[in-house]
Design a protein around this motif. Structure first.
Motif, PDB file in Angstrom:
ATOM      1  N   THR A  68      56.461  16.624 -39.253  1.00  0.00           N
ATOM      2  CA  THR A  68      55.900  17.060 -40.374  1.00  0.00           C
ATOM      3  C   THR A  68      56.475  16.357 -41.727  1.00  0.00           C
ATOM      4  OG1 THR A  68      55.270  18.917 -41.660  1.00  0.00           O
ATOM      5  CG2 THR A  68      57.209  19.127 -40.603  1.00  0.00           C
ATOM      6  N   ARG A  69      55.871  16.080 -42.579  1.00  0.00           N
ATOM      7  CA  ARG A  69      56.384  16.048 -43.988  1.00  0.00           C
ATOM      8  C   ARG A  69      55.768  16.663 -45.079  1.00  0.00           C
ATOM      9  NH1 ARG A  69      53.571  11.926 -46.835  1.00  0.00           N
ATOM     10  NH2 ARG A  69      51.631  11.039 -45.566  1.00  0.00           N
ATOM     11  N   GLY A  70      56.513  16.849 -46.065  1.00  0.00           N
ATOM     12  CA  GLY A  70      56.013  17.525 -47.293  1.00  0.00           C
ATOM     13  C   GLY A  70      57.193  17.850 -48.320  1.00  0.00           C
ATOM     14  N   PRO A  71      56.550  18.345 -49.535  1.00  0.00           N
ATOM     15  CA  PRO A  71      57.508  18.372 -50.566  1.00  0.00           C
ATOM     16  C   PRO A  71      58.509  19.871 -50.407  1.00  0.00           C
ATOM     17  CG  PRO A  71      55.328  19.367 -51.408  1.00  0.00           C
ATOM     18  CD  PRO A  71      55.219  18.683 -50.012  1.00  0.00           C
ATOM     19  N   GLN A  72      58.281  20.556 -49.431  1.00  0.00           N
ATOM     20  CA  GLN A  72      59.254  21.596 -49.097  1.00  0.00           C
ATOM     21  C   GLN A  72      60.357  21.275 -48.015  1.00  0.00           C
ATOM     22  OE1 GLN A  72      56.041  21.326 -48.217  1.00  0.00           O
ATOM     23  NE2 GLN A  72      55.406  23.393 -47.591  1.00  0.00           N
ATOM     24  N   LEU A  73      60.244  19.827 -47.639  1.00  0.00           N
ATOM     25  CA  LEU A  73      61.196  19.563 -46.712  1.00  0.00           C
ATOM     26  C   LEU A  73      62.624  19.574 -47.307  1.00  0.00           C
ATOM     27  CD1 LEU A  73      59.086  19.152 -44.245  1.00  0.00           C
ATOM     28  CD2 LEU A  73      60.197  16.914 -44.027  1.00  0.00           C
ATOM     29  N   MET A  74      63.823  20.104 -46.452  1.00  0.00           N
ATOM     30  CA  MET A  74      64.908  19.905 -46.894  1.00  0.00           C
ATOM     31  C   MET A  74      65.521  18.461 -47.169  1.00  0.00           C
ATOM     32  SD  MET A  74      67.333  20.364 -43.560  1.00  0.00           S
ATOM     33  CE  MET A  74      67.048  19.009 -41.995  1.00  0.00           C
ATOM     34  N   LEU A  75      66.751  18.361 -48.108  1.00  0.00           N
ATOM     35  CA  LEU A  75      66.980  17.153 -48.394  1.00  0.00           C
ATOM     36  C   LEU A  75      67.567  16.459 -47.176  1.00  0.00           C
ATOM     37  CD1 LEU A  75      68.396  17.579 -51.686  1.00  0.00           C
ATOM     38  CD2 LEU A  75      66.090  16.908 -51.577  1.00  0.00           C
ATOM     39  N   GLY A  76      68.146  17.258 -46.400  1.00  0.00           N
ATOM     40  CA  GLY A  76      68.845  16.816 -45.087  1.00  0.00           C
ATOM     41  C   GLY A  76      69.965  17.830 -44.839  1.00  0.00           C
ATOM     42  N   TYR A  77      70.653  17.611 -43.563  1.00  0.00           N
ATOM     43  CA  TYR A  77      71.849  18.666 -43.165  1.00  0.00           C
ATOM     44  C   TYR A  77      72.816  18.104 -44.249  1.00  0.00           C
ATOM     45  CZ  TYR A  77      68.929  19.963 -39.139  1.00  0.00           C
ATOM     46  OH  TYR A  77      67.754  20.620 -38.523  1.00  0.00           O
ATOM     47  N   TRP A  78      73.706  19.135 -44.467  1.00  0.00           N
ATOM     48  CA  TRP A  78      74.818  19.322 -45.098  1.00  0.00           C
ATOM     49  C   TRP A  78      75.869  18.363 -44.479  1.00  0.00           C
ATOM     50  CZ3 TRP A  78      76.363  19.829 -49.809  1.00  0.00           C
ATOM     51  CH2 TRP A  78      77.707  20.086 -49.955  1.00  0.00           C
ATOM     52  N   ARG A  79      76.324  17.070 -44.911  1.00  0.00           N
ATOM     53  CA  ARG A  79      77.516  16.502 -44.363  1.00  0.00           C
ATOM     54  C   ARG A  79      77.192  16.102 -42.834  1.00  0.00           C
ATOM     55  NH1 ARG A  79      82.358  19.187 -47.793  1.00  0.00           N
ATOM     56  NH2 ARG A  79      81.825  18.115 -50.055  1.00  0.00           N
ATOM     57  N   GLN A  80      75.919  15.923 -42.209  1.00  0.00           N
ATOM     58  CA  GLN A  80      75.674  15.666 -40.747  1.00  0.00           C
ATOM     59  C   GLN A  80      74.696  14.486 -41.049  1.00  0.00           C
ATOM     60  OE1 GLN A  80      76.557  17.375 -38.147  1.00  0.00           O
ATOM     61  NE2 GLN A  80      77.464  19.327 -38.867  1.00  0.00           N
ATOM     62  N   PRO A  81      75.178  13.407 -41.073  1.00  0.00           N
ATOM     63  CA  PRO A  81      74.140  12.196 -41.101  1.00  0.00           C
ATOM     64  C   PRO A  81      73.768  12.013 -39.492  1.00  0.00           C
ATOM     65  CG  PRO A  81      76.585  11.475 -41.376  1.00  0.00           C
ATOM     66  CD  PRO A  81      76.419  12.937 -41.303  1.00  0.00           C
ATOM     67  N   GLU A  82      74.649  12.280 -38.303  1.00  0.00           N
ATOM     68  CA  GLU A  82      74.173  11.800 -37.129  1.00  0.00           C
ATOM     69  C   GLU A  82      73.000  12.768 -36.800  1.00  0.00           C
ATOM     70  OE1 GLU A  82      77.183  12.981 -38.027  1.00  0.00           O
ATOM     71  OE2 GLU A  82      78.428  11.110 -37.590  1.00  0.00           O
ATOM     72  N   ALA A  83      73.163  14.143 -37.259  1.00  0.00           N
ATOM     73  CA  ALA A  83      71.970  15.173 -37.278  1.00  0.00           C
ATOM     74  C   ALA A  83      70.835  14.898 -37.998  1.00  0.00           C
ATOM     75  CB  ALA A  83      72.447  16.567 -37.514  1.00  0.00           C
ATOM     76  N   ASP A  84      70.955  14.258 -39.048  1.00  0.00           N
ATOM     77  CA  ASP A  84      69.770  13.649 -39.712  1.00  0.00           C
ATOM     78  C   ASP A  84      69.043  12.570 -38.969  1.00  0.00           C
ATOM     79  OD1 ASP A  84      70.035  15.407 -41.945  1.00  0.00           O
ATOM     80  OD2 ASP A  84      71.025  13.898 -43.296  1.00  0.00           O
ATOM     81  N   ALA A  85      69.964  11.736 -38.513  1.00  0.00           N
ATOM     82  CA  ALA A  85      69.341  10.557 -37.597  1.00  0.00           C
ATOM     83  C   ALA A  85      68.397  10.974 -36.491  1.00  0.00           C
ATOM     84  CB  ALA A  85      70.476   9.569 -37.194  1.00  0.00           C
ATOM     85  N   GLN A  86      68.681  12.280 -36.087  1.00  0.00           N
ATOM     86  CA  GLN A  86      68.035  12.937 -34.923  1.00  0.00           C
ATOM     87  C   GLN A  86      66.886  13.320 -35.440  1.00  0.00           C
ATOM     88  OE1 GLN A  86      70.819  15.125 -32.366  1.00  0.00           O
ATOM     89  NE2 GLN A  86      72.156  13.514 -31.860  1.00  0.00           N
ATOM     90  N   ALA A  87      67.157  14.236 -36.612  1.00  0.00           N
ATOM     91  CA  ALA A  87      65.951  15.129 -37.098  1.00  0.00           C
ATOM     92  C   ALA A  87      64.791  14.420 -37.548  1.00  0.00           C
ATOM     93  CB  ALA A  87      66.662  16.125 -38.083  1.00  0.00           C
ATOM     94  N   PHE A  88      65.148  13.214 -38.290  1.00  0.00           N
ATOM     95  CA  PHE A  88      64.197  12.558 -39.042  1.00  0.00           C
ATOM     96  C   PHE A  88      63.612  11.155 -38.452  1.00  0.00           C
ATOM     97  CE2 PHE A  88      66.022  15.163 -42.412  1.00  0.00           C
ATOM     98  CZ  PHE A  88      65.037  15.841 -42.701  1.00  0.00           C
ATOM     99  N   VAL A  89      62.168  11.040 -38.481  1.00  0.00           N
ATOM    100  CA  VAL A  89      61.905   9.684 -37.927  1.00  0.00           C
ATOM    101  C   VAL A  89      60.954   9.251 -38.970  1.00  0.00           C
ATOM    102  CG1 VAL A  89      62.071  10.359 -35.376  1.00  0.00           C
ATOM    103  CG2 VAL A  89      60.045  10.983 -36.746  1.00  0.00           C
ATOM    104  N   THR A  90      60.717   7.833 -38.851  1.00  0.00           N
ATOM    105  CA  THR A  90      59.717   6.988 -39.765  1.00  0.00           C
ATOM    106  C   THR A  90      58.504   6.646 -38.835  1.00  0.00           C
ATOM    107  OG1 THR A  90      61.675   6.281 -41.130  1.00  0.00           O
ATOM    108  CG2 THR A  90      59.421   5.115 -41.354  1.00  0.00           C
TER     109      THR A  90
END
Length: 566
Positions: free
Chosen positions: A405-427
């Motif tokens: 999912t995507r939308g304006p209410q999505l978090m900016l990302g996880y706090w200081r967790q770039p590895e978790a962001d890489a797993q959580a977000f896809v293009t």
């Protein structure tokens, strides 16, 4: 609006949400200017009006900035049960330009230490009966200052007797202010009484506003970075979708540290300038009385709480006619209960779907055309897909895949967790989507249905329990050789936590003893409700514990009556 592509879109609801370029604190200030003497919070028979709520929040912001050195961008821990001071603290922190880190009051010292260390918060606001873990964090050098509050300070002389409404089940509400411990501890009321001016300007709408923590499949809980804009996007969409307005009266029971309570019981009504009837802790009979007495019209709660409410004998005779919007998620509403609500009370439970990562409101059923046990439609500005978990290729209606999912209410990302962001977000097709880890399917009418989970997670009355986190703690017990944590069906909570344990040879271990040990080391909602001892855990060909097979076996066993029960 309804269209050939979306024939069941609610009439009058725009396709997108336009987020104002002002922070949450702007809405509280505006409500105080518009309706200064309007009740903002009703708590244990006492009332705090909008002018008072704004004045107290500003004074707290002044103390945080001028006395405790809180600066824009800082994080501040907040540990308390539902109370007016929780709201004052949240908006005071945000008016100082900082972000609130809401902490589960059931957190143990190690859990709180993680929130303090990971977030980098150096200041905490804490209810006096919850000080133990916070004091440990101070002793360990994790916190520099603590503001201490007492719930009784929110009770006014003109309120209902504390013996009848406030103290029932929550003795801490009537407890007078305790002396402050030695060290960097300051009185919450004394801080406000100084009347110090807040910083000259509000925070930017895109500044960090809240850092709620959510656990993951592995490792420690992660902070979800929410700005004022992401929180507002969720709130404003919900207001329009459900037809809420400034004269709505909200029942706030869901814990404010949790996104369901924070958004539906605090941020949403305050952005409207509505009234909140707040309970510190769940009491079904008391909730019935409050709905009738204060003419509550809006209530967001998980199904288990709703079932408990309407099971009360008082619910059959009390005047509940004001209640017009009953909503929630976290678990599917049982068909029989939904039918009863419609037949006896004319109420349709508006099932919805959201995550901590999406600031709660993401999907919802149209108010006038809902489907039961359904996640509903993607709401304003939200685009959701069902994709193949491996290839990420979109799947047609009817096929089960991962919901992204995507939308304006999505978090900016996880706090200081770039590895978790890489797993959580896809293009996908050039757009950034969040992988929810939930397996779903969409029907021919565009409604989404939950089917399973891709990630290991137990949903107990809306509280997420990640088995890997509980297992890691169980392995700290000297008598535990192996452990696997699974979810089993529960008629009230949706799911409940069970530990499957292999004991070390020669080390005596009982269910009661292990559960007592767990209660000292993890939040109550994570503690297994039962333990079953096995001689060994089954493993796959690669040596991994076959958790899914164990979970399916336990689920089947939970649904089959024993010979003795039969």
């Amino acid at each position: 609006m309804p269209s050939p592509n979306r024939p069941f879109w609610p009439r009058g609801v725009p396709a997108d949400v336009r987020v104002p370029q002002v922070p949450l604190t702007h809405y509280l200030q505006t409500a105080a200017e518009r309706w200064p003497d309007k009740p903002a919070i009703v708590f244990a028979g006492s009332t705090l009006d909008y002018a008072g709520l704004w004045q107290r929040s500003c004074a707290l912001a002044g103390h945080l900035a001028q006395r405790l050195g809180v600066r824009p961008g800082d994080r501040v821990l907040l540990v308390a049960q539902n109370c007016p001071q929780f709201v004052v603290a949240t908006f005071g922190i945000q008016r100082a330009g900082a972000a609130v880190v809401p902490v589960n009051p059931m957190s143990t010292a190690p859990e709180l230490a993680h929130y303090a260390h990971d977030s980098g918060a150096r200041v905490a606001i804490c209810a006096q009966e919850l000080l133990g873990p916070v004091q440990q964090a101070v002793a360990d050098g994790l916190l520099d200052a603590v503001l201490v509050l007492a719930y009784a300070d929110a009770l006014t002389a003109d309120g209902v007797s504390t013996q009848t409404e406030a103290v029932q089940g929550v003795p801490a509400l009537a407890e007078a202010r305790r002396p402050l411990p030695d060290g960097p501890y300051h009185g919450f009321e004394a801080a406000i009484a100084e009347g110090l001016a807040p910083p000259p300007s509000h925070a930017d709408v895109h500044a960090l506003a809240a850092l709620p923590y959510t656990s993951g499949t592995t490792g420690a809980p992660k902070g979800c970075r929410h700005s004022h804009a992401t929180l507002l996007a969720s709130n404003l969409a919900s207001q329009v979708w459900r037809g809420l307005h400034s004269e709505s009266v909200f029942l706030c029971v869901a814990p404010l540290f949790h996104m369901l309570g924070m958004q539906n019981g605090m941020n949403l009504p305050i952005t409207l300038g509505a009234t909140v009837v707040m309970m510190p802790r769940w009491n079904a009979a008391q909730a019935v009385a409050l709905v009738a007495r204060h003419r509550v019209s809006v209530w967001a709660a998980p199904p288990a709480m709703v079932m408990d409410f309407f099971a009360q004998p008082e619910a059959a005779t009390a005047d509940l006619s004001s209640l017009s919007m009953l909503s929630g998620g976290g678990a599917a509403m049982p068909e029989a209960v939904a039918a009863m609500l419609q037949a006896r009370f004319g109420l349709a439970y508006n099932e919805a779907y959201g995550l901590t990562e999406t600031a709660a409101f993401l999907h919802a059923n149209p108010v006038d055309r809902g489907k039961r046990q359904c996640l509903g439609l993607p709401t304003q500005g939200v685009h959701s897909l069902v994709v193949d978990p491996e290839s990420l290729a979109p799947l047609p209606p009817g096929e089960v895949g991962e919901l992204v999912t995507r939308g304006p209410q999505l978090m900016l990302g996880y706090w200081r967790q770039p590895e978790a962001d890489a797993q959580a977000f896809v293009t996908i097709d050039g757009q950034r989507y969040l992988r929810t880890g939930d397996l779903a399917q969409v029907d021919e009418e565009g409604y989404f249905f939950m089917r399973d989970r891709l990630k290991r997670m137990i949903n107990a009355s809306g509280f997420k329990v990640w088995p890997a986190e509980v297992e890691a703690m169980l392995y700290e017990h000297e008598a535990v050789l192996e452990a696997c944590v699974v979810g089993v069906p529960d008629p009230r909570r949706g799911e409940t936590v069970r530990a499957l344990v292999v004991a070390r040879p020669g080390r005596p271990l009982t269910e009661a003893g292990l559960l007592d040990w767990c209660r000292t080391r993890m939040s109550a909602y994570k503690v297994p409700r039962s333990v079953r001892f096995l001689s060994a855990l089954p493993r796959s060909a690669t040596g991994k514990v076959a958790w899914r097979a164990l979970q399916e076996a336990e689920a089947r066993a939970a649904l089959i009556p024993t010979q003795e029960a039969a």
